[in-house]
Design a protein around this motif. Sequence first.
Motif, short mmCIF file in Angstrom:
data_model
loop_
_atom_site.label_atom_id
_atom_site.label_comp_id
_atom_site.label_asym_id
_atom_site.label_seq_id
_atom_site.Cartn_x
_atom_site.Cartn_y
_atom_site.Cartn_z
N ALA A 358 0.83 -1.21 0.00
CA ALA A 358 0.00 0.00 0.00
C ALA A 358 0.86 1.26 0.00
O ALA A 358 0.52 2.27 -0.62
N SER A 359 2.00 1.21 0.68
CA SER A 359 2.84 2.41 0.76
C SER A 359 3.87 2.47 -0.37
O SER A 359 4.68 3.39 -0.43
N GLY A 360 3.85 1.49 -1.24
CA GLY A 360 4.76 1.50 -2.40
C GLY A 360 6.20 1.18 -2.03
O GLY A 360 7.12 1.55 -2.73
N ARG A 361 6.37 0.44 -0.92
CA ARG A 361 7.73 0.16 -0.44
C ARG A 361 8.13 -1.30 -0.64
O ARG A 361 9.02 -1.80 0.05
N ALA A 362 7.48 -2.02 -1.55
CA ALA A 362 7.71 -3.47 -1.67
C ALA A 362 8.84 -3.83 -2.63
O ALA A 362 9.04 -5.00 -2.95
N GLY A 363 9.60 -2.83 -3.09
CA GLY A 363 10.80 -3.11 -3.88
C GLY A 363 10.50 -3.84 -5.18
O GLY A 363 9.54 -3.50 -5.88
N SER A 364 11.30 -4.86 -5.49
CA SER A 364 11.19 -5.53 -6.79
C SER A 364 9.90 -6.33 -6.92
O SER A 364 9.55 -6.80 -7.99
N ARG A 365 9.18 -6.54 -5.82
CA ARG A 365 7.91 -7.26 -5.90
C ARG A 365 6.71 -6.30 -5.82
O ARG A 365 5.57 -6.73 -5.65
N GLN A 366 6.99 -4.99 -5.92
CA GLN A 366 5.91 -4.00 -5.82
C GLN A 366 4.89 -4.20 -6.94
O GLN A 366 5.25 -4.29 -8.12
N VAL A 367 3.63 -4.28 -6.55
CA VAL A 367 2.54 -4.37 -7.52
C VAL A 367 2.18 -2.97 -7.97
O VAL A 367 2.08 -2.04 -7.16
N LYS A 368 2.04 -2.80 -9.28
CA LYS A 368 1.75 -1.49 -9.86
C LYS A 368 0.37 -1.00 -9.38
O LYS A 368 -0.58 -1.75 -9.35
N ASP A 369 0.31 0.26 -9.03
CA ASP A 369 -0.95 0.89 -8.61
C ASP A 369 -1.66 0.10 -7.51
O ASP A 369 -2.86 -0.16 -7.58
N ALA A 370 -0.91 -0.30 -6.49
CA ALA A 370 -1.51 -1.04 -5.38
C ALA A 370 -2.14 -0.04 -4.40
O ALA A 370 -1.56 0.30 -3.38
N ASN A 371 -3.31 0.41 -4.74
CA ASN A 371 -3.98 1.42 -3.90
C ASN A 371 -4.79 0.80 -2.79
O ASN A 371 -4.93 1.38 -1.72
N VAL A 372 -5.36 -0.36 -3.03
CA VAL A 372 -6.19 -1.04 -2.04
C VAL A 372 -5.59 -2.43 -1.79
O VAL A 372 -5.53 -3.26 -2.70
N SER A 373 -5.14 -2.64 -0.57
CA SER A 373 -4.34 -3.82 -0.24
C SER A 373 -5.04 -4.60 0.86
O SER A 373 -5.24 -4.11 1.97
N PHE A 374 -5.43 -5.85 0.55
CA PHE A 374 -6.22 -6.67 1.48
C PHE A 374 -5.33 -7.67 2.20
O PHE A 374 -4.41 -8.23 1.61
N VAL A 375 -5.64 -7.92 3.48
CA VAL A 375 -4.90 -8.93 4.26
C VAL A 375 -5.87 -9.80 5.05
O VAL A 375 -6.73 -9.30 5.76
N GLY A 376 -5.73 -11.12 4.89
CA GLY A 376 -6.36 -12.09 5.79
C GLY A 376 -5.23 -12.63 6.66
O GLY A 376 -4.38 -13.36 6.17
N ALA A 377 -5.22 -12.26 7.94
CA ALA A 377 -4.00 -12.42 8.73
C ALA A 377 -3.87 -13.76 9.46
O ALA A 377 -2.84 -14.02 10.05
N SER A 378 -4.91 -14.57 9.43
CA SER A 378 -4.73 -15.95 9.91
C SER A 378 -5.82 -16.81 9.32
O SER A 378 -6.72 -16.30 8.66
N ALA A 379 -5.73 -18.12 9.55
CA ALA A 379 -6.74 -19.01 8.99
C ALA A 379 -8.10 -18.49 9.42
O ALA A 379 -8.27 -18.08 10.56
N PRO A 380 -9.08 -18.51 8.49
CA PRO A 380 -10.38 -17.92 8.83
C PRO A 380 -11.04 -18.58 10.05
O PRO A 380 -11.87 -17.98 10.71
N ILE A 381 -10.63 -19.79 10.37
CA ILE A 381 -11.17 -20.48 11.54
C ILE A 381 -10.58 -19.88 12.81
O ILE A 381 -9.44 -19.46 12.84
N VAL A 382 -11.35 -19.84 13.86
CA VAL A 382 -10.91 -19.57 15.23
C VAL A 382 -10.19 -18.24 15.43
O VAL A 382 -10.53 -17.48 16.31
#
Lengths: 394, 149
Positions: A358-382
């Motif tokens: 989202a902040s454009g700091r991902a270096g060589s793996r930066q996705v172009k125009d990554a304005n909206v960045s989603f995270v699922g931070a653990s298994a959806p269970i529990v």
Amino acid sequence: MWENRCKIAISGVGYSKVSRAADVPLAAHALEAVKGAIEDSGLTLEDIDGLSTYPELPATGHAEVDGISVVSVNCMMAMLKLPSLTWHMQVGNNNIGGAVQTAAAALLAGLCKHVVVWRAMHNPKGTYQNLPGAQATGPAQFTGPYGFGGPGQHMAVAYTRYLERNNQSRDKMVTLALTQRKHTQHNPHAFFYGTPLSREDYFNSRMVAYPFCLFDCDIPVQGAVAIVMTTAERARDLKPKPAYLASYGQRLHFEVAGRIGSLANYMEGGASSAKLTWERSGFSPKDVDVAQIYDGFSASVIYGLESYGFCKEGEALDYIQDGRIELDGELPLNTFGGSLGTGRIHGLWHIIEGALQASGRAGSRQVKDANVSFVGASAPIVTGTTFIFTREPY
Amino acid sequence: MSDWSAVTRPVPVPNEWTRPFWDAAKRGSLELQRCQACGHFQHPPYATCTKCVSVDLKFEPVTGGGTIYAYTVMYHTGDKRFAPAVPYASIIVELDAAPGALLAGNLLGAEYTEAKVGRRVEVVFEKLNDEITLPQFRLADAKPAERGA
């Protein structure tokens, strides 16, 4: 829409080295990551007035020893001796995503100004997931006698149900494993940086708990990662470009402890967390430019993609094909390599990558125009939590 | 076929919520916790009914026929006690008499490749010691000679 949308930001991020062996106490890894995150923000220890973590050791049958196999808030407090400390919290539910959400709430309440959140993970000697000892107590009395040990098998039973009910093939998962390993080659902090993976490697690897082969499971490692969180206003004055926290959610579904094999447990957990996240942010899956979805076991990504609403139920193994999850694809996925690439550090690394993209700091793996960045931070269970980070404070 | 004869299983330790289940298994009967208010069967046992939150729960006998709800085939030999049986099928069974209640077991008397979601199974009992007998499962069409495996 959430009234606090984009009022909190992630600023700096930090990493320890990630190793297979626990050759130094875990506290040293946590300290390295925390200091790295503070330095990345351009702050000093004097600026940090909040601490938050989730210190659980997910290995079964191993002792939790503070500083050795876990790093609690107390441990960090004792090491850092922060002169400005005003708030700390250690969560016991919702995993590390809960620690990040609680820190956001504390910042919004004005209880602190700059919080450090870390996740430190230990790799104990011997077998990671032990079965119960000679006796099986609690919920394990109904599973341990039949050879059910840790989360891997619990995930595996849900996965066979998924595959056979949906007429799907586990062979399609190779695309996820290979794509994530390719992404890992852009992440020098990752355990598998410099180690490629081929189709043959995946299909020739040993089966662990069918349908999971070795490369469907993240490798246990010793290491830590950390972030600095602050208000959006303060973040703008700090060194790195902020990643704004548009919204978050947590799973609102729970079944009886010890009930295993239920696919609904994953799907309803994920759907309930995502619903909060979409509604609070005003975004929907089609607005997302890049996604990190927790992958301690590969099937978690599949449940995530479906329950969060990126594709229909039963279709995620097809959805991930044809380049869709590559860095230049329609939904670049686990762009830092995921846990399958970094090693088992849990979801704070997914949150870090979500923020970096989202902040454009991902270096060589930066996705172009990554304005909206989603995270699922653990298994959806529990323990499921979900987040959206944005480039602009919408 | 998995050789279970050399496997030392962890022995269940009943507690106040679960003891009737194990007492029944010792008598060769399968009993599950049932809510006396709404009739809902549940497993594993819990302090309250997971449907209506009543605490009026009793164990009642159920017939042992059901289907494989989910399964895994274990290859990992991290726990040496189970190594002689690898690869073995650990299954989750939904009983006809108690939809939604999920019981763990092994698929006895059959190749592990026979474990498939939806396949019919029936309960059999495996005595561990004088105190504990495990409910287990075999394919419903298996021959009587294979009982107990």
